[in-house]
Design a protein around this motif. Structure first.
Motif, PDB file in Angstrom:
ATOM      1  N   LYS A 120       0.630  -1.258  -0.135  1.00  0.00           N
ATOM      2  CA  LYS A 120      -0.215   0.055  -0.152  1.00  0.00           C
ATOM      3  C   LYS A 120       1.008   1.264  -0.066  1.00  0.00           C
ATOM      4  CE  LYS A 120      -4.088  -2.058   2.110  1.00  0.00           C
ATOM      5  NZ  LYS A 120      -5.077  -1.826   3.148  1.00  0.00           N
ATOM      6  N   THR A 121       0.320   2.389  -0.251  1.00  0.00           N
ATOM      7  CA  THR A 121       0.867   3.761  -0.316  1.00  0.00           C
ATOM      8  C   THR A 121       0.239   4.568   0.717  1.00  0.00           C
ATOM      9  OG1 THR A 121       1.140   3.571  -2.768  1.00  0.00           O
ATOM     10  CG2 THR A 121       1.107   5.794  -1.813  1.00  0.00           C
ATOM     11  N   GLU A 122       1.303   5.382   1.354  1.00  0.00           N
ATOM     12  CA  GLU A 122       0.697   6.490   2.186  1.00  0.00           C
ATOM     13  C   GLU A 122       1.379   7.761   1.870  1.00  0.00           C
ATOM     14  OE1 GLU A 122       1.428   7.542   6.876  1.00  0.00           O
ATOM     15  OE2 GLU A 122       1.536   5.566   6.381  1.00  0.00           O
ATOM     16  N   ILE A 123       0.609   8.728   1.691  1.00  0.00           N
ATOM     17  CA  ILE A 123       1.165  10.101   1.287  1.00  0.00           C
ATOM     18  C   ILE A 123       1.593  10.718   2.374  1.00  0.00           C
ATOM     19  CG2 ILE A 123       0.194  12.157   0.225  1.00  0.00           C
ATOM     20  CD1 ILE A 123      -0.222   9.844  -1.644  1.00  0.00           C
ATOM     21  N   ILE A 124       2.833  11.323   2.173  1.00  0.00           N
ATOM     22  CA  ILE A 124       3.554  12.157   3.196  1.00  0.00           C
ATOM     23  C   ILE A 124       3.682  13.512   2.725  1.00  0.00           C
ATOM     24  CG2 ILE A 124       4.739  10.142   3.835  1.00  0.00           C
ATOM     25  CD1 ILE A 124       7.301  10.752   2.426  1.00  0.00           C
ATOM     26  N   GLU A 125       3.996  14.650   3.400  1.00  0.00           N
ATOM     27  CA  GLU A 125       4.447  15.581   3.275  1.00  0.00           C
ATOM     28  C   GLU A 125       5.350  16.057   2.314  1.00  0.00           C
ATOM     29  OE1 GLU A 125       4.070  18.421   6.787  1.00  0.00           O
ATOM     30  OE2 GLU A 125       2.821  16.760   7.811  1.00  0.00           O
ATOM     31  N   GLN A 126       6.619  15.553   2.388  1.00  0.00           N
ATOM     32  CA  GLN A 126       7.817  16.011   1.830  1.00  0.00           C
ATOM     33  C   GLN A 126       8.877  14.931   1.671  1.00  0.00           C
ATOM     34  OE1 GLN A 126       9.949  19.287   3.906  1.00  0.00           O
ATOM     35  NE2 GLN A 126      11.036  19.965   1.987  1.00  0.00           N
ATOM     36  N   ILE A 127       9.378  14.887   0.625  1.00  0.00           N
ATOM     37  CA  ILE A 127      10.598  14.053   0.606  1.00  0.00           C
ATOM     38  C   ILE A 127      11.716  15.147  -0.157  1.00  0.00           C
ATOM     39  CG2 ILE A 127      11.517  12.407  -1.144  1.00  0.00           C
ATOM     40  CD1 ILE A 127       8.870  11.132  -0.850  1.00  0.00           C
ATOM     41  N   ARG A 128      12.852  14.868   0.211  1.00  0.00           N
ATOM     42  CA  ARG A 128      14.040  15.699  -0.075  1.00  0.00           C
ATOM     43  C   ARG A 128      15.228  14.850  -0.505  1.00  0.00           C
ATOM     44  NH1 ARG A 128      16.971  20.444   2.631  1.00  0.00           N
ATOM     45  NH2 ARG A 128      17.513  20.809   0.409  1.00  0.00           N
ATOM     46  N   ILE A 129      15.894  15.196  -1.014  1.00  0.00           N
ATOM     47  CA  ILE A 129      17.576  14.544  -1.195  1.00  0.00           C
ATOM     48  C   ILE A 129      18.643  15.649  -0.799  1.00  0.00           C
ATOM     49  CG2 ILE A 129      17.055  12.797  -2.717  1.00  0.00           C
ATOM     50  CD1 ILE A 129      18.352  14.291  -4.880  1.00  0.00           C
ATOM     51  N   THR A 130      19.681  15.194  -0.091  1.00  0.00           N
ATOM     52  CA  THR A 130      20.672  16.042   0.270  1.00  0.00           C
ATOM     53  C   THR A 130      21.915  15.598   0.344  1.00  0.00           C
ATOM     54  OG1 THR A 130      20.608  15.596   2.602  1.00  0.00           O
ATOM     55  CG2 THR A 130      19.245  17.559   1.838  1.00  0.00           C
ATOM     56  N   ALA A 131      23.052  16.234  -0.150  1.00  0.00           N
ATOM     57  CA  ALA A 131      24.546  16.005   0.247  1.00  0.00           C
ATOM     58  C   ALA A 131      24.782  15.934   1.659  1.00  0.00           C
ATOM     59  CB  ALA A 131      25.435  16.784  -0.394  1.00  0.00           C
ATOM     60  N   ALA A 132      25.095  14.692   2.191  1.00  0.00           N
ATOM     61  CA  ALA A 132      25.172  14.745   3.698  1.00  0.00           C
ATOM     62  C   ALA A 132      26.575  13.726   4.105  1.00  0.00           C
ATOM     63  CB  ALA A 132      23.948  13.804   4.312  1.00  0.00           C
ATOM     64  N   GLY A 133      26.476  13.371   5.431  1.00  0.00           N
ATOM     65  CA  GLY A 133      27.653  12.858   5.821  1.00  0.00           C
ATOM     66  C   GLY A 133      28.597  13.852   6.683  1.00  0.00           C
ATOM     67  N   THR A 134      29.556  13.305   7.461  1.00  0.00           N
ATOM     68  CA  THR A 134      30.591  14.223   8.298  1.00  0.00           C
ATOM     69  C   THR A 134      31.458  15.117   7.317  1.00  0.00           C
ATOM     70  OG1 THR A 134      31.629  12.266   8.764  1.00  0.00           O
ATOM     71  CG2 THR A 134      30.286  12.906  10.363  1.00  0.00           C
ATOM     72  N   ALA A 135      31.672  14.893   6.161  1.00  0.00           N
ATOM     73  CA  ALA A 135      32.384  15.750   5.374  1.00  0.00           C
ATOM     74  C   ALA A 135      31.556  16.559   4.470  1.00  0.00           C
ATOM     75  CB  ALA A 135      33.421  14.733   4.570  1.00  0.00           C
ATOM     76  N   ALA A 136      30.753  15.831   3.668  1.00  0.00           N
ATOM     77  CA  ALA A 136      29.726  16.354   2.605  1.00  0.00           C
ATOM     78  C   ALA A 136      28.906  17.509   3.015  1.00  0.00           C
ATOM     79  CB  ALA A 136      29.074  15.315   1.729  1.00  0.00           C
ATOM     80  N   GLY A 137      28.309  17.095   4.300  1.00  0.00           N
ATOM     81  CA  GLY A 137      27.417  17.962   4.842  1.00  0.00           C
ATOM     82  C   GLY A 137      28.125  19.316   5.488  1.00  0.00           C
ATOM     83  N   PRO A 138      29.327  19.386   6.200  1.00  0.00           N
ATOM     84  CA  PRO A 138      29.762  20.538   6.455  1.00  0.00           C
ATOM     85  C   PRO A 138      30.341  21.280   5.088  1.00  0.00           C
ATOM     86  CG  PRO A 138      30.571  19.002   7.929  1.00  0.00           C
ATOM     87  CD  PRO A 138      29.562  18.286   6.844  1.00  0.00           C
ATOM     88  N   ALA A 139      30.747  20.750   4.208  1.00  0.00           N
ATOM     89  CA  ALA A 139      31.209  21.279   2.749  1.00  0.00           C
ATOM     90  C   ALA A 139      29.966  22.055   2.140  1.00  0.00           C
ATOM     91  CB  ALA A 139      31.580  20.311   1.966  1.00  0.00           C
ATOM     92  N   VAL A 140      28.857  21.850   2.106  1.00  0.00           N
ATOM     93  CA  VAL A 140      27.819  22.518   1.599  1.00  0.00           C
ATOM     94  C   VAL A 140      27.543  23.688   2.384  1.00  0.00           C
ATOM     95  CG1 VAL A 140      25.213  22.452   1.212  1.00  0.00           C
ATOM     96  CG2 VAL A 140      26.588  20.719   0.657  1.00  0.00           C
ATOM     97  N   ILE A 141      27.633  23.648   3.912  1.00  0.00           N
ATOM     98  CA  ILE A 141      27.101  24.798   4.735  1.00  0.00           C
ATOM     99  C   ILE A 141      28.444  25.896   4.547  1.00  0.00           C
ATOM    100  CG2 ILE A 141      26.917  25.605   7.151  1.00  0.00           C
ATOM    101  CD1 ILE A 141      24.669  23.912   5.859  1.00  0.00           C
ATOM    102  N   GLY A 142      29.545  25.166   4.554  1.00  0.00           N
ATOM    103  CA  GLY A 142      30.754  26.161   4.409  1.00  0.00           C
ATOM    104  C   GLY A 142      30.805  27.181   3.139  1.00  0.00           C
ATOM    105  N   ALA A 143      30.580  26.253   2.099  1.00  0.00           N
ATOM    106  CA  ALA A 143      30.286  26.953   0.815  1.00  0.00           C
ATOM    107  C   ALA A 143      29.147  28.106   0.752  1.00  0.00           C
ATOM    108  CB  ALA A 143      29.896  26.069  -0.375  1.00  0.00           C
TER     109      ALA A 143
END
Length: 315
Positions: free
Chosen positions: A30-53
């Motif tokens: 079955k399917t359940e409708i949810i509010e939002q789906i996102r993809i992000t660059a993450a991880g303890t290196a990639a996450g800080p890199a995005v914010i730093g930029a």
């Protein structure tokens, strides 16, 4: 060689797929409708890199991705955020590391992680040159960098330190090898920045003071312990300072700790003292908590500075 980058983040590089609000897995097909789906660059290196930029630092990411569609998407997202992705290692033997996070109505985020190329990052001359000639180096994911934790990573950080870099360090998901890996790199780390819970687990301590002392005895020059809604604790120059969290409507805490690390580096890059940089880092993580994913809420340096100066502390 001149310092080509302000900020080089090295380590875990992951594609996050997040959905909210998820309270159950639908039965059967079955399917359940949810509010939002996102993809992000993450991880303890990639996450800080995005914010730093986003904060205007000339930022590069040294990480490993697979030669697959997820890797292509992740690389594109990094470039779109202003991160130099030219130093990424593209591996054909493993897929890109990815995590699916089901964010519940109460903010809890049970997740499913597929280990991928990130843990097999190797450093060639170009990557080493970028790290050792950067103003700020973030070493993210100690204990999960299988090709670097046994000593090669420490040698690179030693050279970066000798060249005058300010080195920050974090780790995630403590494992059997975490402490041994940390002991190799901490002598070259200016600010060790783990979550308090994870740091206590590895050190086998029961309070913040003993935990900070443990890691500083192991070589870290200073220690910043991140403690969620309780804020953070800065141990530096023989003193202890508590930085309270800020009042925001929390939607999702994914990546808040990684964002804190980037905010701290951005504050130091302004010439601020560590306490003020921690306050800016706190504002950064508060903004991330207001949206879905590790980069939510953060736009630019001035907007976060306004939050730092105007939001009330949580307690």
């Amino acid at each position: 060689m001149s310092q080509a980058y302000d900020y080089v983040c090295t380590g875990l590089t992951i594609l996050d797929i997040l959905g909210r609000r998820i309270s159950q897995i639908p039965p059967g097909g079955k399917t359940e409708i949810i509010e939002q789906i996102r993809i992000t660059a993450a991880g303890t290196a990639a996450g800080p890199a995005v914010i730093g930029a986003r904060y205007g630092l000339k930022t590069a990411l040294v990480g490993a991705i697979g030669s697959d569609d997820m890797g292509f998407i992740l690389e594109t997202m990094l470039k779109n955020n202003g991160v130099d992705a030219s130093l990424l290692q593209r591996r054909t033997d493993m897929p890109t590391a990815a995590t699916m996070l089901a964010v519940a109505p109460d903010g809890q985020r049970p997740n499913f992680h597929a280990i991928g190329a990130s843990v097999m990052l190797e450093l060639d001359k170009a990557r080493i040159d970028a790290i050792v000639n950067s103003r700020f180096v973030h070493w993210g994911g100690v204990g999960t960098m299988l090709m670097l934790d046994g000593g090669p990573g420490a040698e690179v950080l030693k050279q970066a330190s000798e060249n005058g870099a300010v080195i920050t360090c974090d780790f995630i998901t403590p494992g059997p090898g975490s402490l041994d890996a940390l002991k190799l790199v901490l002598p070259y780390v200016d600010y060790f920045m783990p979550s308090l819970d994870e740091a206590m687990e590895v050190a086998e301590t029961s309070n913040a003071d003993d935990t900070a002392a443990f890691y500083m005895d192991a070589g870290a020059k200073a220690c910043i312990l991140k403690d969620g809604a309780k804020g953070s604790l800065l141990y530096a120059n023989g003193g202890k300072t508590r930085i309270p969290a800020l009042k925001v409507d929390v939607l999702d805490t994914t990546g808040c700790g990684d964002a804190y690390c980037a905010g701290f580096a951005a504050g130091l890059a302004q010439g601020w003292d560590p306490e003020k940089a921690c306050r800016f880092a706190t504002a950064t993580s508060a903004l991330v908590a207001t949206g879905l994913g590790s980069d939510a809420g953060v736009t630019d340096f001035q907007a976060t500075l306004d939050v730092m100066e105007n939001l009330e502390p949580l307690d």
